[in-house]
Design a protein around this motif. Structure first.
Motif, PDB file in Angstrom:
ATOM      1  N   VAL A  55       0.835  -1.204   0.000  1.00 55.05           N
ATOM      2  CA  VAL A  55       0.000   0.000   0.000  1.00 55.05           C
ATOM      3  C   VAL A  55       0.867   1.250   0.000  1.00 55.05           C
ATOM      4  O   VAL A  55       0.621   2.193  -0.765  1.00 55.05           O
ATOM      5  N   ILE A  56       1.901   1.275   0.822  1.00 55.80           N
ATOM      6  CA  ILE A  56       2.788   2.445   0.880  1.00 55.80           C
ATOM      7  C   ILE A  56       3.508   2.637  -0.456  1.00 55.80           C
ATOM      8  O   ILE A  56       3.618   3.765  -0.958  1.00 55.80           O
ATOM      9  N   ALA A  57       3.977   1.557  -1.051  1.00 55.35           N
ATOM     10  CA  ALA A  57       4.639   1.653  -2.358  1.00 55.35           C
ATOM     11  C   ALA A  57       3.673   2.166  -3.420  1.00 55.35           C
ATOM     12  O   ALA A  57       4.033   3.016  -4.242  1.00 55.35           O
ATOM     13  N   GLY A  58       2.451   1.695  -3.401  1.00 52.61           N
ATOM     14  CA  GLY A  58       1.443   2.162  -4.355  1.00 52.61           C
ATOM     15  C   GLY A  58       1.152   3.643  -4.198  1.00 52.61           C
ATOM     16  O   GLY A  58       1.050   4.375  -5.182  1.00 52.61           O
ATOM     17  N   LEU A  59       1.035   4.095  -2.955  1.00 53.53           N
ATOM     18  CA  LEU A  59       0.796   5.519  -2.702  1.00 53.53           C
ATOM     19  C   LEU A  59       1.985   6.367  -3.149  1.00 53.53           C
ATOM     20  O   LEU A  59       1.808   7.456  -3.703  1.00 53.53           O
ATOM     21  N   ALA A  60       3.192   5.866  -2.910  1.00 48.71           N
ATOM     22  CA  ALA A  60       4.394   6.604  -3.323  1.00 48.71           C
ATOM     23  C   ALA A  60       4.457   6.722  -4.846  1.00 48.71           C
ATOM     24  O   ALA A  60       4.766   7.799  -5.382  1.00 48.71           O
ATOM     25  N   TYR A 118       4.312  10.154  -7.076  1.00 44.82           N
ATOM     26  CA  TYR A 118       5.350  10.449  -8.061  1.00 44.82           C
ATOM     27  C   TYR A 118       4.724  10.768  -9.415  1.00 44.82           C
ATOM     28  O   TYR A 118       5.125  11.731 -10.079  1.00 44.82           O
ATOM     29  N   PHE A 119       3.748   9.989  -9.838  1.00 45.30           N
ATOM     30  CA  PHE A 119       3.083  10.247 -11.114  1.00 45.30           C
ATOM     31  C   PHE A 119       2.368  11.592 -11.081  1.00 45.30           C
ATOM     32  O   PHE A 119       2.466  12.372 -12.026  1.00 45.30           O
ATOM     33  N   ASN A 120       1.652  11.891  -9.999  1.00 47.65           N
ATOM     34  CA  ASN A 120       0.962  13.182  -9.894  1.00 47.65           C
ATOM     35  C   ASN A 120       1.953  14.336  -9.938  1.00 47.65           C
ATOM     36  O   ASN A 120       1.706  15.349 -10.601  1.00 47.65           O
ATOM     37  N   TYR A 121       3.065  14.204  -9.250  1.00 50.28           N
ATOM     38  CA  TYR A 121       4.108  15.231  -9.254  1.00 50.28           C
ATOM     39  C   TYR A 121       4.668  15.403 -10.666  1.00 50.28           C
ATOM     40  O   TYR A 121       4.867  16.521 -11.140  1.00 50.28           O
ATOM     41  N   SER A 122       4.910  14.300 -11.354  1.00 48.52           N
ATOM     42  CA  SER A 122       5.512  14.338 -12.691  1.00 48.52           C
ATOM     43  C   SER A 122       4.574  14.886 -13.754  1.00 48.52           C
ATOM     44  O   SER A 122       5.035  15.328 -14.804  1.00 48.52           O
ATOM     45  N   LEU A 123       3.279  14.863 -13.511  1.00 53.31           N
ATOM     46  CA  LEU A 123       2.321  15.403 -14.473  1.00 53.31           C
ATOM     47  C   LEU A 123       2.234  16.935 -14.405  1.00 53.31           C
ATOM     48  O   LEU A 123       1.719  17.569 -15.311  1.00 53.31           O
ATOM     49  N   ALA A 161       4.430  15.294 -36.408  1.00 52.29           N
ATOM     50  CA  ALA A 161       5.772  15.807 -36.692  1.00 52.29           C
ATOM     51  C   ALA A 161       5.676  17.304 -36.955  1.00 52.29           C
ATOM     52  O   ALA A 161       4.649  17.802 -37.404  1.00 52.29           O
ATOM     53  N   GLY A 162       6.745  18.020 -36.653  1.00 52.20           N
ATOM     54  CA  GLY A 162       6.794  19.443 -36.932  1.00 52.20           C
ATOM     55  C   GLY A 162       7.487  20.211 -35.835  1.00 52.20           C
ATOM     56  O   GLY A 162       8.108  19.640 -34.937  1.00 52.20           O
ATOM     57  N   LYS A 163       7.376  21.528 -35.915  1.00 50.47           N
ATOM     58  CA  LYS A 163       7.998  22.424 -34.945  1.00 50.47           C
ATOM     59  C   LYS A 163       6.906  22.946 -34.014  1.00 50.47           C
ATOM     60  O   LYS A 163       5.882  23.448 -34.470  1.00 50.47           O
ATOM     61  N   PHE A 164       7.151  22.827 -32.723  1.00 54.05           N
ATOM     62  CA  PHE A 164       6.192  23.257 -31.714  1.00 54.05           C
ATOM     63  C   PHE A 164       6.840  24.305 -30.818  1.00 54.05           C
ATOM     64  O   PHE A 164       8.019  24.190 -30.473  1.00 54.05           O
ATOM     65  N   HIS A 165       6.060  25.293 -30.428  1.00 54.89           N
ATOM     66  CA  HIS A 165       6.512  26.308 -29.487  1.00 54.89           C
ATOM     67  C   HIS A 165       5.756  26.070 -28.185  1.00 54.89           C
ATOM     68  O   HIS A 165       4.569  26.335 -28.096  1.00 54.89           O
ATOM     69  N   LEU A 166       6.474  25.557 -27.188  1.00 51.03           N
ATOM     70  CA  LEU A 166       5.867  25.110 -25.939  1.00 51.03           C
ATOM     71  C   LEU A 166       6.429  25.901 -24.760  1.00 51.03           C
ATOM     72  O   LEU A 166       7.486  26.510 -24.868  1.00 51.03           O
ATOM     73  N   THR A 167       5.703  25.862 -23.638  1.00 52.02           N
ATOM     74  CA  THR A 167       6.199  26.524 -22.431  1.00 52.02           C
ATOM     75  C   THR A 167       6.406  25.503 -21.321  1.00 52.02           C
ATOM     76  O   THR A 167       5.743  24.460 -21.291  1.00 52.02           O
ATOM     77  N   ARG A 168       7.295  25.849 -20.406  1.00 51.15           N
ATOM     78  CA  ARG A 168       7.560  24.974 -19.259  1.00 51.15           C
ATOM     79  C   ARG A 168       6.436  25.044 -18.231  1.00 51.15           C
ATOM     80  O   ARG A 168       6.431  24.301 -17.268  1.00 51.15           O
ATOM     81  N   SER A 169       5.486  25.938 -18.444  1.00 53.93           N
ATOM     82  CA  SER A 169       4.364  26.058 -17.510  1.00 53.93           C
ATOM     83  C   SER A 169       3.197  25.151 -17.900  1.00 53.93           C
ATOM     84  O   SER A 169       2.163  25.159 -17.240  1.00 53.93           O
ATOM     85  N   ALA A 170       3.374  24.371 -18.945  1.00 53.87           N
ATOM     86  CA  ALA A 170       2.312  23.453 -19.387  1.00 53.87           C
ATOM     87  C   ALA A 170       2.435  22.119 -18.656  1.00 53.87           C
ATOM     88  O   ALA A 170       3.533  21.636 -18.381  1.00 53.87           O
ATOM     89  N   THR A 171       1.292  21.522 -18.346  1.00 56.11           N
ATOM     90  CA  THR A 171       1.268  20.204 -17.708  1.00 56.11           C
ATOM     91  C   THR A 171       1.480  19.125 -18.768  1.00 56.11           C
ATOM     92  O   THR A 171       1.377  19.384 -19.975  1.00 56.11           O
ATOM     93  N   VAL A 172       1.758  17.918 -18.333  1.00 56.70           N
ATOM     94  CA  VAL A 172       1.923  16.797 -19.266  1.00 56.70           C
ATOM     95  C   VAL A 172       0.669  16.599 -20.118  1.00 56.70           C
ATOM     96  O   VAL A 172       0.779  16.445 -21.337  1.00 56.70           O
ATOM     97  N   PRO A 173      -0.551  16.612 -19.538  1.00 56.77           N
ATOM     98  CA  PRO A 173      -1.733  16.466 -20.389  1.00 56.77           C
ATOM     99  C   PRO A 173      -1.843  17.584 -21.434  1.00 56.77           C
ATOM    100  O   PRO A 173      -2.231  17.324 -22.584  1.00 56.77           O
TER     101      PRO A 173
END
Length: 116
Positions: A21-26, A30-35, A89-101
């Protein structure tokens, strides 16, 4: 099996359940933080070129190299599980303030890609 052995076995099983359970929560945390955005206050645009025929694994690596995502693995996993059209494919202009979704959605829109 005597009573002492049964008690020891029950404690071991309970300990194993608690560890799982603790490993699953961790992992979930981690996934929520990484998103989340790498830098939610940044408005700086980063230009990213996705080559034709790039795999999701290659796209995740490119995004990590440009420091647009916290985890290459989480971005790759997100692309695999939330694929609507595939990365264009192509060139994208992205910001670091965008979430993974948000980033995945932009990369899957053909109108967002600029021809090189």
């Amino acid at each position: 099996m005597n009573n002492d052995q049964l008690k020891r076995q029950n404690r071991l099983v309970l300990l194993l359940i608690v560890v799982i359970v603790i490993a699953g929560l961790a992992i979930h945390q981690y996934f929520n933080y990484s998103l989340q955005p790498v830098d939610s206050s940044s408005q700086q645009r980063v230009t990213v070129v996705i080559p034709a025929g790039a795999t999701d694994h290659r796209v995740a690596k490119i995004m990590k190299e440009h420091r647009l995502v916290r985890s290459q693995f989480v971005f790759y996993y997100y692309l695999q599980t939330h694929k609507t059209h595939g990365v264009k494919a192509g060139k994208f202009h992205l910001t670091r303030s965008a979430t993974v979704p948000e980033l995945a959605g932009i990369l899957q829109q053909s109108r967002a890609a600029k021809k090189r």
